[in-house]
Design a protein around this motif. Structure first.
Motif, PDB file in Angstrom:
ATOM      1  N   LEU A  20       0.827  -1.211   0.000  1.00 12.74           N
ATOM      2  CA  LEU A  20       0.000   0.000   0.000  1.00 12.74           C
ATOM      3  C   LEU A  20       0.860   1.259   0.000  1.00 12.74           C
ATOM      4  N   VAL A  21       1.954   1.227   0.736  1.00 11.23           N
ATOM      5  CA  VAL A  21       2.849   2.387   0.774  1.00 11.23           C
ATOM      6  C   VAL A  21       3.464   2.622  -0.598  1.00 11.23           C
ATOM      7  N   ARG A  22       3.849   1.548  -1.284  1.00 12.87           N
ATOM      8  CA  ARG A  22       4.416   1.687  -2.627  1.00 12.87           C
ATOM      9  C   ARG A  22       3.412   2.279  -3.607  1.00 12.87           C
ATOM     10  N   ILE A  23       2.144   2.053  -3.380  1.00  8.73           N
ATOM     11  CA  ILE A  23       1.112   2.584  -4.276  1.00  8.73           C
ATOM     12  C   ILE A  23       0.771   4.026  -3.922  1.00  8.73           C
ATOM     13  N   PHE A  24       0.524   4.303  -2.638  1.00  7.75           N
ATOM     14  CA  PHE A  24      -0.021   5.597  -2.249  1.00  7.75           C
ATOM     15  C   PHE A  24       1.021   6.667  -1.957  1.00  7.75           C
ATOM     16  N   LEU A  25       2.221   6.298  -1.559  1.00 10.90           N
ATOM     17  CA  LEU A  25       3.234   7.302  -1.232  1.00 10.90           C
ATOM     18  C   LEU A  25       3.632   8.153  -2.441  1.00 10.90           C
ATOM     19  N   PRO A  26       3.874   7.565  -3.621  1.00 12.88           N
ATOM     20  CA  PRO A  26       4.178   8.413  -4.786  1.00 12.88           C
ATOM     21  C   PRO A  26       3.028   9.349  -5.149  1.00 12.88           C
ATOM     22  N   ILE A  27       1.802   8.887  -4.966  1.00 10.46           N
ATOM     23  CA  ILE A  27       0.646   9.745  -5.259  1.00 10.46           C
ATOM     24  C   ILE A  27       0.621  10.934  -4.305  1.00 10.46           C
ATOM     25  N   LEU A  28       0.890  10.692  -3.027  1.00 11.15           N
ATOM     26  CA  LEU A  28       0.908  11.785  -2.047  1.00 11.15           C
ATOM     27  C   LEU A  28       2.018  12.784  -2.358  1.00 11.15           C
ATOM     28  N   PHE A  29       3.207  12.271  -2.705  1.00 16.11           N
ATOM     29  CA  PHE A  29       4.313  13.171  -3.053  1.00 16.11           C
ATOM     30  C   PHE A  29       3.996  13.975  -4.302  1.00 16.11           C
ATOM     31  N   GLU A  30       3.377  13.336  -5.281  1.00 15.97           N
ATOM     32  CA  GLU A  30       3.027  14.028  -6.518  1.00 15.97           C
ATOM     33  C   GLU A  30       2.031  15.153  -6.235  1.00 15.97           C
ATOM     34  N   ASN A  31       1.045  14.886  -5.380  1.00 12.66           N
ATOM     35  CA  ASN A  31       0.073  15.919  -5.028  1.00 12.66           C
ATOM     36  C   ASN A  31       0.747  17.076  -4.298  1.00 12.66           C
ATOM     37  N   ALA A  32       1.657  16.776  -3.379  1.00 12.87           N
ATOM     38  CA  ALA A  32       2.354  17.830  -2.635  1.00 12.87           C
ATOM     39  C   ALA A  32       3.219  18.665  -3.569  1.00 12.87           C
TER      40      ALA A  32
END
Length: 84
Positions: A20-32
């Motif tokens: 889950l971290v591998r999926i959602f962490l890049p999305i969170l960084f991209e949004n930031a």
């Protein structure tokens, strides 16, 4: 039997969390990053569209003067003379 069950559940939980971290962490960084870029663009647009009078200098930041390590009230400077 209880220890093996605990280890299996722990390993499966860690694997699921890692996935889950591998999926959602890049999305969170991209949004930031997108949000920071958008704010920078808005700030740059605002600064460029402000009318500035010709011949005027604007100082945004002025550093504080450095203070000496010894305050003036500590004493006087005395010239040193070596006597042989």
């Amino acid at each position: 039997m209880g220890l093996i069950r605990f280890l299996i559940i722990s390993i499966c939980s860690l694997y699921i969390i890692r996935s889950l971290v591998r999926i959602f962490l890049p999305i969170l960084f991209e949004n930031a990053i997108n949000k920071a870029q958008q704010q920078a663009r808005q700030q740059n647009y605002y600064q460029q569209n402000q009318p500035r009078p010709d011949g005027k200098i604007r100082i945004d930041h002025m550093p504080e003067p450095k203070k000496s390590s010894v305050p003036d009230s500590e004493g006087e400077f005395v010239d040193y003379e070596e006597i042989k």
